[in-house]
Motif scaffolding. Structure first.
Motif, PDB file in Angstrom:
ATOM      1  N   ILE A 101       0.845  -1.203   0.000  1.00 24.80           N
ATOM      2  CA  ILE A 101       0.000   0.000   0.000  1.00 24.80           C
ATOM      3  C   ILE A 101       0.878   1.251   0.000  1.00 24.80           C
ATOM      4  O   ILE A 101       0.632   2.199  -0.761  1.00 24.80           O
ATOM      5  CB  ILE A 101      -0.940  -0.009   1.217  1.00 24.80           C
ATOM      6  N   LEU A 102       1.903   1.258   0.846  1.00 26.89           N
ATOM      7  CA  LEU A 102       2.840   2.381   0.874  1.00 26.89           C
ATOM      8  C   LEU A 102       3.519   2.554  -0.478  1.00 26.89           C
ATOM      9  O   LEU A 102       3.694   3.670  -0.965  1.00 26.89           O
ATOM     10  CB  LEU A 102       3.889   2.161   1.963  1.00 26.89           C
ATOM     11  N   PHE A 103       3.880   1.423  -1.083  1.00 27.08           N
ATOM     12  CA  PHE A 103       4.550   1.476  -2.379  1.00 27.08           C
ATOM     13  C   PHE A 103       3.608   2.013  -3.458  1.00 27.08           C
ATOM     14  O   PHE A 103       4.021   2.822  -4.304  1.00 27.08           O
ATOM     15  CB  PHE A 103       5.039   0.081  -2.754  1.00 27.08           C
ATOM     16  N   ALA A 104       2.351   1.603  -3.413  1.00 26.41           N
ATOM     17  CA  ALA A 104       1.364   2.077  -4.389  1.00 26.41           C
ATOM     18  C   ALA A 104       1.128   3.579  -4.251  1.00 26.41           C
ATOM     19  O   ALA A 104       0.997   4.297  -5.255  1.00 26.41           O
ATOM     20  CB  ALA A 104       0.054   1.314  -4.215  1.00 26.41           C
ATOM     21  N   ILE A 105       1.070   4.069  -3.010  1.00 29.48           N
ATOM     22  CA  ILE A 105       0.906   5.510  -2.786  1.00 29.48           C
ATOM     23  C   ILE A 105       2.095   6.272  -3.347  1.00 29.48           C
ATOM     24  O   ILE A 105       1.944   7.340  -3.973  1.00 29.48           O
ATOM     25  CB  ILE A 105       0.739   5.797  -1.278  1.00 29.48           C
ATOM     26  N   THR A 106       3.281   5.730  -3.145  1.00 29.02           N
ATOM     27  CA  THR A 106       4.491   6.362  -3.681  1.00 29.02           C
ATOM     28  C   THR A 106       4.448   6.446  -5.199  1.00 29.02           C
ATOM     29  O   THR A 106       4.750   7.489  -5.786  1.00 29.02           O
ATOM     30  CB  THR A 106       5.734   5.568  -3.244  1.00 29.02           C
ATOM     31  N   ILE A 107       4.084   5.340  -5.843  1.00 26.02           N
ATOM     32  CA  ILE A 107       4.005   5.322  -7.305  1.00 26.02           C
ATOM     33  C   ILE A 107       2.975   6.342  -7.795  1.00 26.02           C
ATOM     34  O   ILE A 107       3.177   7.024  -8.804  1.00 26.02           O
ATOM     35  CB  ILE A 107       3.646   3.907  -7.806  1.00 26.02           C
ATOM     36  N   PHE A 108       1.866   6.458  -7.078  1.00 19.30           N
ATOM     37  CA  PHE A 108       0.826   7.422  -7.452  1.00 19.30           C
ATOM     38  C   PHE A 108       1.397   8.835  -7.501  1.00 19.30           C
ATOM     39  O   PHE A 108       1.197   9.572  -8.487  1.00 19.30           O
ATOM     40  CB  PHE A 108      -0.337   7.358  -6.471  1.00 19.30           C
ATOM     41  N   PHE A 109       2.095   9.234  -6.452  1.00 17.86           N
ATOM     42  CA  PHE A 109       2.637  10.592  -6.412  1.00 17.86           C
ATOM     43  C   PHE A 109       3.745  10.791  -7.447  1.00 17.86           C
ATOM     44  O   PHE A 109       3.859  11.863  -8.048  1.00 17.86           O
ATOM     45  CB  PHE A 109       3.167  10.913  -5.012  1.00 17.86           C
ATOM     46  N   LEU A 110       4.555   9.767  -7.668  1.00 14.42           N
ATOM     47  CA  LEU A 110       5.619   9.886  -8.672  1.00 14.42           C
ATOM     48  C   LEU A 110       5.028  10.029 -10.074  1.00 14.42           C
ATOM     49  O   LEU A 110       5.541  10.806 -10.893  1.00 14.42           O
ATOM     50  CB  LEU A 110       6.532   8.658  -8.610  1.00 14.42           C
ATOM     51  N   VAL A 111       3.960   9.296 -10.346  1.00 17.57           N
ATOM     52  CA  VAL A 111       3.284   9.430 -11.643  1.00 17.57           C
ATOM     53  C   VAL A 111       2.627  10.796 -11.760  1.00 17.57           C
ATOM     54  O   VAL A 111       2.674  11.434 -12.822  1.00 17.57           O
ATOM     55  CB  VAL A 111       2.239   8.303 -11.815  1.00 17.57           C
ATOM     56  N   PHE A 112       2.026  11.258 -10.677  1.00 20.00           N
ATOM     57  CA  PHE A 112       1.327  12.543 -10.692  1.00 20.00           C
ATOM     58  C   PHE A 112       2.276  13.686 -11.050  1.00 20.00           C
ATOM     59  O   PHE A 112       1.881  14.637 -11.734  1.00 20.00           O
ATOM     60  CB  PHE A 112       0.691  12.820  -9.331  1.00 20.00           C
ATOM     61  N   LEU A 113       3.535  13.601 -10.607  1.00 21.67           N
ATOM     62  CA  LEU A 113       4.501  14.660 -10.917  1.00 21.67           C
ATOM     63  C   LEU A 113       4.737  14.806 -12.414  1.00 21.67           C
ATOM     64  O   LEU A 113       5.083  15.890 -12.887  1.00 21.67           O
ATOM     65  CB  LEU A 113       5.832  14.366 -10.220  1.00 21.67           C
ATOM     66  N   LEU A 114       4.535  13.729 -13.159  1.00 22.68           N
ATOM     67  CA  LEU A 114       4.773  13.765 -14.600  1.00 22.68           C
ATOM     68  C   LEU A 114       3.538  14.186 -15.384  1.00 22.68           C
ATOM     69  O   LEU A 114       3.648  14.555 -16.557  1.00 22.68           O
ATOM     70  CB  LEU A 114       5.250  12.393 -15.082  1.00 22.68           C
ATOM     71  N   LEU A 115       2.368  14.133 -14.761  1.00 20.82           N
ATOM     72  CA  LEU A 115       1.120  14.443 -15.471  1.00 20.82           C
ATOM     73  C   LEU A 115       1.026  15.889 -15.960  1.00 20.82           C
ATOM     74  O   LEU A 115       0.457  16.131 -17.030  1.00 20.82           O
ATOM     75  CB  LEU A 115      -0.085  14.117 -14.573  1.00 20.82           C
ATOM     76  N   PRO A 116       1.543  16.891 -15.205  1.00 19.59           N
ATOM     77  CA  PRO A 116       1.463  18.273 -15.713  1.00 19.59           C
ATOM     78  C   PRO A 116       2.160  18.485 -17.050  1.00 19.59           C
ATOM     79  O   PRO A 116       1.859  19.455 -17.748  1.00 19.59           O
ATOM     80  CB  PRO A 116       2.142  19.086 -14.603  1.00 19.59           C
ATOM     81  N   ASN A 117       3.070  17.589 -17.414  1.00 26.17           N
ATOM     82  CA  ASN A 117       3.697  17.690 -18.731  1.00 26.17           C
ATOM     83  C   ASN A 117       2.692  17.439 -19.850  1.00 26.17           C
ATOM     84  O   ASN A 117       2.893  17.861 -20.992  1.00 26.17           O
ATOM     85  CB  ASN A 117       4.845  16.682 -18.840  1.00 26.17           C
ATOM     86  N   ILE A 118       1.599  16.745 -19.494  1.00 27.62           N
ATOM     87  CA  ILE A 118       0.535  16.450 -20.458  1.00 27.62           C
ATOM     88  C   ILE A 118      -0.695  17.302 -20.171  1.00 27.62           C
ATOM     89  O   ILE A 118      -1.295  17.873 -21.085  1.00 27.62           O
ATOM     90  CB  ILE A 118       0.161  14.949 -20.413  1.00 27.62           C
ATOM     91  N   PHE A 119      -1.068  17.368 -18.893  1.00 28.07           N
ATOM     92  CA  PHE A 119      -2.243  18.142 -18.479  1.00 28.07           C
ATOM     93  C   PHE A 119      -1.771  19.364 -17.698  1.00 28.07           C
ATOM     94  O   PHE A 119      -1.489  19.264 -16.490  1.00 28.07           O
ATOM     95  CB  PHE A 119      -3.175  17.275 -17.626  1.00 28.07           C
ATOM     96  N   ASN A 120      -1.687  20.481 -18.385  1.00 31.10           N
ATOM     97  CA  ASN A 120      -1.096  21.680 -17.796  1.00 31.10           C
ATOM     98  C   ASN A 120      -1.872  22.196 -16.578  1.00 31.10           C
ATOM     99  O   ASN A 120      -1.297  22.838 -15.696  1.00 31.10           O
ATOM    100  CB  ASN A 120      -1.013  22.787 -18.849  1.00 31.10           C
ATOM    101  N   PHE A 121      -3.184  21.915 -16.509  1.00 30.60           N
ATOM    102  CA  PHE A 121      -3.980  22.438 -15.395  1.00 30.60           C
ATOM    103  C   PHE A 121      -3.570  21.825 -14.050  1.00 30.60           C
ATOM    104  O   PHE A 121      -3.976  22.320 -12.992  1.00 30.60           O
ATOM    105  CB  PHE A 121      -5.476  22.199 -15.648  1.00 30.60           C
ATOM    106  N   SER A 127      10.024  11.722  -4.205  1.00 24.63           N
ATOM    107  CA  SER A 127      11.232  10.908  -4.342  1.00 24.63           C
ATOM    108  C   SER A 127      11.867  10.628  -2.981  1.00 24.63           C
ATOM    109  O   SER A 127      12.464   9.566  -2.773  1.00 24.63           O
ATOM    110  CB  SER A 127      12.243  11.601  -5.256  1.00 24.63           C
ATOM    111  N   GLU A 128      11.746  11.583  -2.041  1.00 19.07           N
ATOM    112  CA  GLU A 128      12.258  11.346  -0.696  1.00 19.07           C
ATOM    113  C   GLU A 128      11.386  10.324   0.025  1.00 19.07           C
ATOM    114  O   GLU A 128      11.888   9.487   0.779  1.00 19.07           O
ATOM    115  CB  GLU A 128      12.283  12.661   0.092  1.00 19.07           C
ATOM    116  N   PHE A 129      10.097  10.401  -0.204  1.00 16.62           N
ATOM    117  CA  PHE A 129       9.167   9.415   0.352  1.00 16.62           C
ATOM    118  C   PHE A 129       9.476   8.038  -0.216  1.00 16.62           C
ATOM    119  O   PHE A 129       9.360   7.024   0.477  1.00 16.62           O
ATOM    120  CB  PHE A 129       7.732   9.839   0.029  1.00 16.62           C
ATOM    121  N   ALA A 130       9.892   8.014  -1.500  1.00 21.37           N
ATOM    122  CA  ALA A 130      10.197   6.741  -2.168  1.00 21.37           C
ATOM    123  C   ALA A 130      11.396   6.047  -1.542  1.00 21.37           C
ATOM    124  O   ALA A 130      11.471   4.810  -1.534  1.00 21.37           O
ATOM    125  CB  ALA A 130      10.443   6.979  -3.654  1.00 21.37           C
ATOM    126  N   LYS A 131      12.347   6.812  -1.024  1.00 18.90           N
ATOM    127  CA  LYS A 131      13.504   6.206  -0.367  1.00 18.90           C
ATOM    128  C   LYS A 131      13.048   5.328   0.796  1.00 18.90           C
ATOM    129  O   LYS A 131      13.570   4.232   1.005  1.00 18.90           O
ATOM    130  CB  LYS A 131      14.447   7.293   0.155  1.00 18.90           C
TER     131      LYS A 131
END
Length: 245
Positions: free
Chosen positions: A92-112, A148-152
């Motif tokens: 669950i912790l790992f899934a939450i981490t992946i969610f936030f890491l993916v979210f950081l890349l989304l503004p490159n596609i969805f500027n809002f 990324s710090e949370f990912a560590k």
């Protein structure tokens, strides 16, 4: 029945006492000392800037103090948790981490979405919990953290649980190794895509070391040890500013 209950109560007290004795007091003292020293350094380094810009010389000191207290709360909480409970919920912790890491890349596609993950010097590494137009918290302002710090932290817990539950020396060693590389590659690519290659490399080195120390085959470890500098070189030369560095 009463005798059994008395024995059970004594056993519980003994176990509780043993748990308290298992606390490494010297390590705890060192952590507290380093934390206090860090708070002093934060105050000393930011007092002039904080007072001139925000008219509050304690602003950055208080912000850092809040995170320190949250960190100690987290440390105390995890010290009270059963290891089996942590192991069962590591995914669950790992899934939450992946969610936030993916979210950081989304503004490159969805500027809002850029308000939650703004680009700073060309990199999106920070997640802002209450960006504008959401209201700023009194005195604390905008709260943010680096996934990324949370990912560590979460990656170590997740991969420790993963490796401890797999027979990495058995017949399915290759299958486990491939799954390990796939999960490691996912974390590595998401963090490197921010871009933050240094943090991605640190996490990769730690996790690969965990695999080897868990009993992984030396052949697989050697393959990864050979590929890592190759991948790092390709990544370093893929951008002009990285080549200059």
């Amino acid at each position: 029945m009463k005798v059994s209950n008395i024995k059970l109560a004594r056993f519980s007290k003994r176990i509780a006492g043993e748990k308290r004795k298992n606390v490494d007091r010297y390590l705890l003292i060192v952590i507290i000392a380093i934390t206090i020293f860090g708070l002093i350094m934060v105050y000393d380094a930011s007092v002039v800037y904080s007072d001139s810009i925000f008219r509050n010389k304690y602003r950055f000191f208080v912000l850092q103090l809040v995170w320190v207290l949250l960190g100690y709360l987290g440390m105390w909480t995890f010290s009270r948790l059963d290891l089996n409970f942590i192991k069962k919920n590591a995914h669950i912790l790992f899934a939450i981490t992946i969610f936030f890491l993916v979210f950081l890349l989304l503004p490159n596609i969805f500027n809002f979405l850029s308000g939650f993950a703004p680009a700073v010097y060309g990199a999106r590494r920070w997640f802002i919990l209450n960006p504008s137009p959401l209201p700023a918290l009194p005195f604390l302002g905008r709260l943010s953290f680096q996934p990324s710090e949370f990912a560590k932290f979460t990656s170590i817990i997740f991969f420790a649980a993963f490796l401890s539950s797999k027979k990495i020396l058995g017949e399915k060693a290759l299958t486990v190794f491939i799954r390990f590389l796939a999960l490691l590659g996912l974390v590595f690519l998401l963090i490197a895509g921010e871009p933050d290659f240094t943090t991605a490399a640190i996490i990769a080195i730690v996790l690969i070391s965990m695999y080897f120390l868990s009993g992984g085959k030396a052949l697989y470890f050697s393959v990864v040890a050979f590929l890592m500098p190759v991948i790092a070189s390709i990544y370093a030369f893929s951008s002009e500013y990285r080549r200059l560095r």
